[in-house]
Design a protein around this motif. Structure first.
Motif, short mmCIF file in Angstrom:
data_model
loop_
_atom_site.label_atom_id
_atom_site.label_comp_id
_atom_site.label_asym_id
_atom_site.label_seq_id
_atom_site.Cartn_x
_atom_site.Cartn_y
_atom_site.Cartn_z
N LEU A 1 -1.16 -3.45 14.75
CA LEU A 1 -1.41 -3.75 13.33
C LEU A 1 -0.06 -4.03 12.69
CD1 LEU A 1 -3.89 -0.86 12.65
CD2 LEU A 1 -4.44 -3.23 12.22
N ASN A 2 0.06 -5.16 11.98
CA ASN A 2 1.34 -5.48 11.36
C ASN A 2 1.15 -6.39 10.15
OD1 ASN A 2 1.29 -8.30 12.35
ND2 ASN A 2 1.57 -7.33 14.36
N ASP A 3 2.24 -6.64 9.43
CA ASP A 3 2.21 -7.45 8.20
C ASP A 3 1.84 -8.91 8.45
OD1 ASP A 3 3.00 -5.46 6.38
OD2 ASP A 3 5.07 -5.60 7.07
N GLU A 4 2.11 -9.38 9.69
CA GLU A 4 1.91 -10.80 9.96
C GLU A 4 0.46 -11.17 10.27
OE1 GLU A 4 4.72 -11.46 13.10
OE2 GLU A 4 6.33 -10.68 11.84
N GLN A 5 -0.39 -10.16 10.53
CA GLN A 5 -1.79 -10.45 10.84
C GLN A 5 -2.52 -10.99 9.61
OE1 GLN A 5 -2.62 -6.48 12.25
NE2 GLN A 5 -3.34 -7.24 14.20
N GLU A 6 -3.57 -11.76 9.87
CA GLU A 6 -4.42 -12.19 8.76
C GLU A 6 -5.10 -10.97 8.16
OE1 GLU A 6 -7.23 -15.34 9.33
OE2 GLU A 6 -5.86 -16.41 10.65
N MET A 7 -5.26 -11.00 6.83
CA MET A 7 -5.84 -9.84 6.14
C MET A 7 -7.23 -9.50 6.66
SD MET A 7 -8.16 -9.07 3.50
CE MET A 7 -8.22 -10.40 2.31
N PHE B 1 3.46 -2.21 5.42
CA PHE B 1 3.77 -1.10 6.34
C PHE B 1 5.21 -0.70 6.07
CE2 PHE B 1 0.30 -3.38 8.37
CZ PHE B 1 -0.53 -2.35 8.78
N GLY B 2 5.62 0.45 6.62
CA GLY B 2 6.99 0.94 6.40
C GLY B 2 8.03 0.01 6.99
N LEU B 3 9.29 0.39 6.81
CA LEU B 3 10.40 -0.48 7.23
C LEU B 3 10.56 -0.44 8.74
CD1 LEU B 3 12.62 -2.28 5.92
CD2 LEU B 3 14.15 -0.31 6.15
N PRO B 4 10.40 -1.59 9.44
CA PRO B 4 10.57 -1.59 10.90
C PRO B 4 12.05 -1.45 11.25
CG PRO B 4 10.07 -3.81 10.09
CD PRO B 4 10.03 -2.88 8.90
N PRO B 5 12.37 -1.03 12.51
CA PRO B 5 11.40 -0.70 13.54
C PRO B 5 10.93 0.74 13.50
CG PRO B 5 13.61 -0.63 14.45
CD PRO B 5 13.76 -1.01 13.01
N ASP B 6 11.73 1.66 12.92
CA ASP B 6 11.44 3.08 13.09
C ASP B 6 10.46 3.64 12.07
OD1 ASP B 6 13.27 3.20 15.23
OD2 ASP B 6 14.92 3.31 13.81
N THR C 1 9.56 -2.95 -1.61
CA THR C 1 10.94 -2.64 -1.19
C THR C 1 11.25 -1.16 -1.40
OG1 THR C 1 11.60 -4.88 -1.80
CG2 THR C 1 13.38 -3.28 -1.49
N ALA C 2 10.86 -0.62 -2.56
CA ALA C 2 11.09 0.80 -2.85
C ALA C 2 10.35 1.68 -1.84
CB ALA C 2 10.64 1.13 -4.26
N PHE C 3 9.10 1.31 -1.53
CA PHE C 3 8.30 2.05 -0.56
C PHE C 3 8.97 2.05 0.82
CE2 PHE C 3 5.18 1.03 2.89
CZ PHE C 3 4.71 2.31 3.11
N GLN C 4 9.44 0.86 1.24
CA GLN C 4 10.06 0.77 2.57
C GLN C 4 11.38 1.53 2.64
OE1 GLN C 4 10.02 -3.47 3.54
NE2 GLN C 4 8.06 -3.21 4.57
N GLN C 5 12.13 1.53 1.54
CA GLN C 5 13.38 2.31 1.53
C GLN C 5 13.08 3.80 1.60
OE1 GLN C 5 15.66 1.13 -1.90
NE2 GLN C 5 16.16 -0.88 -1.05
N ALA C 6 12.01 4.22 0.92
CA ALA C 6 11.64 5.65 0.93
C ALA C 6 11.15 6.09 2.30
CB ALA C 6 10.56 5.91 -0.12
N THR C 7 10.54 5.17 3.08
CA THR C 7 10.05 5.56 4.42
C THR C 7 11.19 5.85 5.38
OG1 THR C 7 9.89 3.25 5.18
CG2 THR C 7 7.90 4.23 4.23
N VAL C 8 12.38 5.32 5.10
CA VAL C 8 13.52 5.54 5.99
C VAL C 8 14.26 6.83 5.62
CG1 VAL C 8 15.59 4.46 6.96
CG2 VAL C 8 13.74 3.04 6.18
#
Length: 742
Positions: free
Chosen positions: A505-511, A535-540, A565-572
């Protein structure tokens, strides 16, 4: 062809898997399939690599254990069956049936230490003429439930004859018995017996070796009679596929573009006249300071010196110019073990080394001549770099050497990660204690030419997660007080976390495709599944999800990028200890936005979004996750109490205990926290008198026992240790610091 090795070097195996079509799986004839064998065999089948099996350490049967021949046969059969169970579990339609069978010649037996070995085909040829049948038919008789009655001169699949006399199994009688007789005669120094056998079996030993006694003579005799090289080469040549055959079913796993374009067709056919498609799987240091050979395989076309190529790095996206270089290849070389030979060009189906490409690629990448080519898929590693150390120089003047050395180390090892922490520390992350030890040895001796460095104690990566749904909606205001974010959080299932990490499952898939998978397989509400924002910030940190559950909000699309962007920064950087978030779902319930665009810029949206995420994390049962190794320990029954003592002292969780029939050995399977694994091997050997042999490989993440906020609990002690190491405040974060009351 690859050999499946030690857990700490399984990244090297992964790099090799990409450039090969066949694998030699080696298992111990007594201990059977280890955890590492299973992991890499699974990976090999996922890459559509055809395996052949080598049952090793047969010398133990005759010299150390002096096992009954029937028991030895049963031990071999169990080991082969264990491998076939793993193969059957990960069956792939395109690869077909790759089960290994001794009677078909896909299993070899031998002793690697003494350099002798055989396949059943070798003995079938010897006995075929004697019995007046074809070698193929004889092979089927030499394995399984086949018995020869010398009195009736007939084959039977019953272990007793008509008179009730017990018959020996054909494999034991015709293969193991002659080997045992020769080994025993040499080891017991019965010269007349073994000299007679040498003559009958046409064993020619050089004169100086004939004077030897005991093991040296036995080794020379067995090598002359059953050379391992001949058995291995015959098995590999006869049963592993050619590139032309293998690439037909491997192309879908390798090429990321459409299967009907020119490049895919050329790779499928292994076409030397097609466009060049080459995958670089690893960098090999050269004798020249700071330079590397780019080692890889040509899948289509011909790669030659002076050829202009397109170099596609790991961040390249088709149609864009990021991580794309158009350069000429300086030299093509043939890498033969320790020797390197310069050659003008290399056709498809072969491996090669390239000079001059290392400047543009870090670890791996695709090289092509086709302007519209897609890159090859990146390799997936079976282990994670969860153990880290910080390195620093003793003399400030050596700092440039360290920075350059870390760059070279990062290139030379497929898995190692070299980063600079916000505190300025230089961090090296590896798969385990031994892997890091070897990386530091390379850094110190090869890349820094002996300059002294200080290395910290090994440190383990942790993750943060949530364990329950947020009971209340968390509100956070922007600095100008004109915008408000309303957020809730909750955990996502372990199965979904694994699927996201495997890129299913990833961002590039069709909705529509992604929402259908979430609804059908993971029981999500279809409306929520359609509104997954990111989804969170890849890869980790990608195993986290942000879902938009708002209704009728104006200007939402304008602030979406800032919020993601804020969500992905918070996931790291989680709130507890600045570690990665894993397995968290955040739901945007509502958002109030100012009508004027100037008051809802990124500077006004990102801070409240981050604060809301942290507040949600604190209100949803925050927990620490730690990495666990699965640990296979082989130990004699008499010393197993030492294993239990060691595991209990190291927070180990025993999963399974299996006795090996016919041997005094027991196999204990346990989960061991990576944090407790340092010095585990030494302590285990100390407690068992050196009789236990452990094998460890990264298994999964598991919650640390206890509440991080309960003073004295396991989670609290570990959390405080992480915060102290990172220089964070001693006091744990408080919910009121992040929550805005209306």
């Amino acid at each position: 062809m690859i050999d499946l090795g030690h857990v700490d070097f399984s990244s090297e195996v992964t790099a090799a898997l990409r450039v090969t079509d066949g694998a030699l799986v080696v298992v111990d004839c007594v201990e059977g399939v280890c955890v590492q064998t299973e992991t890499v065999l699974r990976q090999a089948i996922a890459e559509r690599i055809r395996p052949v099996l080598w049952v090793n350490k047969l010398d133990r049967i005759f010299l150390e254990l002096r096992m009954n021949l029937e028991e030895a046969y049963q031990s071999f059969a169990r080991s082969i069956e264990s491998v076939n169970v793993v193969i059957a579990t990960y069956f792939d339609d395109k690869l077909g049936d790759v089960t290994v069978y001794p009677e078909l010649g896909t299993v070899g037996f031998g002793a690697g230490l003494h350099g002798w070995g055989f396949t059943i085909a070798k003995f079938a040829k010897m006995y075929a003429a004697k019995f007046g049948v074809s070698a193929r038919k004889m092979m089927k008789r030499l394995w399984g439930d086949w018995f020869f009655d010398p009195e009736a001169k007939a084959w039977s699949n019953q272990s007793t004859n008509a008179a009730g006399k017990r018959l020996d199994r054909a494999f034991c009688n015709f293969i193991l018995k002659p080997i045992e007789s020769l080994i025993r005669a040499v080891m017991d120094q019965k010269k007349d017996v073994y000299e007679s056998m040498f003559t009958k079996l046409n064993i020619v030993i050089p004169k100086e070796q004939r004077e030897e006694m005991g093991k040296p003579l036995m080794k020379a005799a067995m090598q002359a009679w059953l050379p391992a090289a001949e058995a291995l080469l015959t098995m590999i040549v006869n049963h592993l596929p050619s590139p032309v055959r293998a690439q037909r079913y491997r192309v879908e796993n390798l090429y990321s573009g459409p299967m009907d374009d020119e490049c895919a067709k050329a790779v499928r056919e292994c076409d030397p006249k097609g466009p060049l498609m080459l995958y670089i799987s690893k960098m090999v240091p050269t004798s020249e300071k700071g330079r590397f050979y780019a080692f890889g395989r040509v899948f289509s076309g011909i790669c030659g010196t002076g050829q202009e190529v397109r170099i596609l790095g790991p961040d390249y996206v088709h149609g864009k110019k990021i991580d794309l270089f158009v350069k000429k290849i300086q030299r093509t070389v043939l890498m033969m073990g320790r020797y390197v030979e310069q050659i003008p060009d290399v056709p498809c189906g072969n491996t090669l080394g390239l000079v001059g490409v290392d400047t543009y690629l870090l670890k791996a990448g695709t090289i092509t001549t086709h302007e519209d080519a897609y890159p090859f898929h990146s390799m997936k590693y079976s282990v994670a770099p969860v153990v880290r150390v910080a390195v620093e120089v003793c003399n400030a003047a050596d700092l440039p050497k360290l920075v350059e050395g870390l760059k070279r180390l990062s290139k030379s090892d497929p898995l190692v990660q070299c980063t600079t922490a916000p505190t300025g520390e230089h961090i090296i992350a590896g798969a385990g204690e031994l892997h890091l030890e070897i990386c530091i040895k390379d850094l110190r001796e090869d890349f820094m030419k002996g300059a002294p460095i200080k290395v910290s104690k090994p440190v383990v990566s942790f993750c943060e997660t949530v364990t329950k749904e947020t009971e209340m909606t968390v509100i956070s205001k922007s600095p100008n007080k004109h915008n408000r974010v309303y957020l809730t959080a909750g955990p996502i299932s372990d199965e979904l976390v694994v699927a996201i990490e495997k890129n299913e499952l990833n961002d590039e898939q069709e909705m529509k495709v992604r929402s259908r998978i979430l609804a059908d397989e993971y029981k999500w509400d279809i409306n929520d599944a359609k509104k997954v924002w990111a989804f969170g910030l890849p890869p980790d940190g990608k195993a986290n999800i942000l879902v938009d559950m708002t209704k009728g909000v104006s200007y939402l699309q304008e602030v979406k990028d800032s919020m993601v962007t804020a969500f992905q920064q918070a996931t790291v950087q989680g709130v507890l200890a600045d570690e990665l978030l894993r397995g968290c779902r955040f739901n945007l319930m509502d958002i109030t936005l100012h009508a004027d665009a100037i008051h809802r810029g990124a500077g006004q949206i990102m801070p409240p979004m981050k604060r809301a995420i942290y507040a949600c994390q604190l209100k949803s049962g925050p927990a620490l996750l730690e990495p666990l190794y699965v640990c296979d320990i082989t130990v004699p029954n008499t010393a197993s109490s030492g294993v239990y003592t060691t595991l209990n002292g190291k927070r180990g969780i025993i999963q399974d205990k299996e006795d090996r029939p016919g041997t005094p050995l027991t196999k204990i399977k346990a989960f061991l926290p990576v944090l407790e694994s340092f010095g585990f091997t030494q302590l285990l050997r100390q407690n068992t008198g050196g009789q236990a042999f452990p094998q460890m490989i990264f298994s999964h993440w598991a919650p640390v026992a206890g509440d991080p906020y309960e003073v004295g609990s396991q989670a609290n002690v570990i959390l405080k240790g992480i915060r102290e190491r990172k220089g964070l405040k001693e006091d744990l974060p408080d919910f009121n610091d992040y929550y805005d009351k209306l």
